[in-house]
Design a protein around this motif. Structure first.
Motif, PDB file in Angstrom:
ATOM      1  N   ARG A 179       8.010   7.921  -4.420  1.00  0.00           N
ATOM      2  CA  ARG A 179       8.327   9.351  -4.274  1.00  0.00           C
ATOM      3  C   ARG A 179       9.685   9.530  -3.603  1.00  0.00           C
ATOM      4  NH1 ARG A 179       8.513  13.207  -0.770  1.00  0.00           N
ATOM      5  NH2 ARG A 179       7.895  11.833   0.934  1.00  0.00           N
ATOM      6  N   ARG A 180       9.943   8.755  -2.556  1.00  0.00           N
ATOM      7  CA  ARG A 180      11.219   8.873  -1.837  1.00  0.00           C
ATOM      8  C   ARG A 180      12.392   8.362  -2.668  1.00  0.00           C
ATOM      9  NH1 ARG A 180       8.324   6.428   2.512  1.00  0.00           N
ATOM     10  NH2 ARG A 180       9.610   4.568   2.200  1.00  0.00           N
ATOM     11  N   ASP A 191       0.804  -1.221   0.000  1.00  0.00           N
ATOM     12  CA  ASP A 191       0.000   0.000   0.000  1.00  0.00           C
ATOM     13  C   ASP A 191       0.839   1.274   0.000  1.00  0.00           C
ATOM     14  OD1 ASP A 191      -2.231  -1.616   0.072  1.00  0.00           O
ATOM     15  OD2 ASP A 191      -2.448  -1.503   2.254  1.00  0.00           O
ATOM     16  N   THR A 192       2.088   1.177   0.409  1.00  0.00           N
ATOM     17  CA  THR A 192       2.942   2.368   0.501  1.00  0.00           C
ATOM     18  C   THR A 192       3.746   2.597  -0.772  1.00  0.00           C
ATOM     19  OG1 THR A 192       4.743   1.080   1.512  1.00  0.00           O
ATOM     20  CG2 THR A 192       3.133   2.083   3.001  1.00  0.00           C
ATOM     21  N   GLU A 223       3.253   4.255  -3.572  1.00  0.00           N
ATOM     22  CA  GLU A 223       3.337   5.646  -4.053  1.00  0.00           C
ATOM     23  C   GLU A 223       4.361   6.432  -3.250  1.00  0.00           C
ATOM     24  OE1 GLU A 223       1.815   7.010  -6.571  1.00  0.00           O
ATOM     25  OE2 GLU A 223       0.044   5.789  -7.048  1.00  0.00           O
ATOM     26  N   GLU A 224       4.318   6.309  -1.932  1.00  0.00           N
ATOM     27  CA  GLU A 224       5.244   7.035  -1.071  1.00  0.00           C
ATOM     28  C   GLU A 224       6.668   6.521  -1.254  1.00  0.00           C
ATOM     29  OE1 GLU A 224       6.959   9.569   1.670  1.00  0.00           O
ATOM     30  OE2 GLU A 224       5.070   9.667   0.558  1.00  0.00           O
ATOM     31  N   GLU A 225       6.814   5.211  -1.377  1.00  0.00           N
ATOM     32  CA  GLU A 225       8.142   4.636  -1.570  1.00  0.00           C
ATOM     33  C   GLU A 225       8.749   5.104  -2.888  1.00  0.00           C
ATOM     34  OE1 GLU A 225      10.279   0.234  -1.393  1.00  0.00           O
ATOM     35  OE2 GLU A 225       8.190   0.468  -0.760  1.00  0.00           O
TER      36      GLU A 225
END
Length: 248
Positions: A185-186, A178-179, A181-183
């Motif tokens: 981005r980083r 689920d993460t 998108e955030e992963e």
């Protein structure tokens, strides 16, 4: 089911495949069932899979990996980095006979299991097993069109291992949670340094599996792994050419 070499004949205990498994695996469903049995018995006994994963083998593991086939191009070479018990490489091979897949795994007990599974499922002409780490095989490994991975490492570290194995304009497909998108981005700055020119989050298996598989796709340009890795490959190639001329 047939037991792996050196094993007793265990009672199969994974759950029955859901109806959608027939739609996804088609005529290879019996082989997928056999693979599920091997994971549930020899895979658990050898420590490749936790016993708590057995009840959710189909939804969490086999189907989740098989639908990756939706985003893999046709008739390409694939390297499954950190293949472990063969996920996603084995389900992908069963669904997509047009692919040529290498299962890359550093641990001997895992590569032994993988080779036995490949032989039992009759995948020898399509799937090969290589023992080693991505960074160790870099100079001896023929670059591939697609690198796959699942639950191996954070995206920036995974890309450092997988992207250099790609041929120009290839792509890495990483099954994430689920993460994603955030992963992504980083990790974008690190991906750029590795030669990634485009990255995105995809959903595979929409309408088939719930939840759909979340896949990070990272496409490289002309120099996979960045300039440093391109130079390293070129240097290794020059050494090989000189050695070849000296042998003649």
């Amino acid at each position: 089911m047939s037991a792996l070499p050196g094993e007793g004949r265990p009672e199969p205990n994974p759950p029955s495949p859901p109806e959608v498994a027939r739609e996804i695996f088609g005529e290879r469903l019996p082989d997928a069932v056999r693979y599920a049995e091997l994971l549930a018995e020899a895979g658990v006994r050898r420590g490749l899979l936790g016993p708590r994963e057995v009840p959710r083998l189909w939804e969490r593991h086999l189907l989740n990996c098989a639908v990756l086939s939706e985003v893999v191009p046709e008739a390409v070479t694939v390297c499954d980095v950190g293949s472990g018990a063969g996920l996603p490489g084995i389900p992908l091979a069963l669904v997509r006979p047009d692919l040529r897949i290498t299962l890359l795994e550093p641990l001997l007990r895992r590569t032994t299991f993988l080779q036995e599974v490949v032989e039992l499922l009759g995948l020898e002409e399509q799937v090969s097993v290589v023992r080693g780490r991505a960074e160790e095989v870099l100079n001896s490994f023929a670059p591939v069109h697609v690198v796959t991975a699942r639950a191996v490492a954070p995206l920036d570290r995974l890309a450092g291992w997988g992207v250099p194995l790609l041929r120009p304009y290839g792509e890495m497909l990483a099954i994430k949670g689920d993460t994603a998108e955030e992963e992504l981005r980083r990790a974008r700055a690190a991906l750029g340094r590795l030669g990634v020119v485009h990255s995105e989050v995809l959903r595979a298996g929409v309408g088939l599996v719930e939840p759909p598989s979340t896949v990070v796709r990272a496409e490289v340009g002309e120099s996979p792994g960045g300039v440093r890795f391109a130079a390293k490959r070129a240097k290794a190639a020059r050494r090989g050419n000189r050695a070849g001329r000296g042998a003649r």
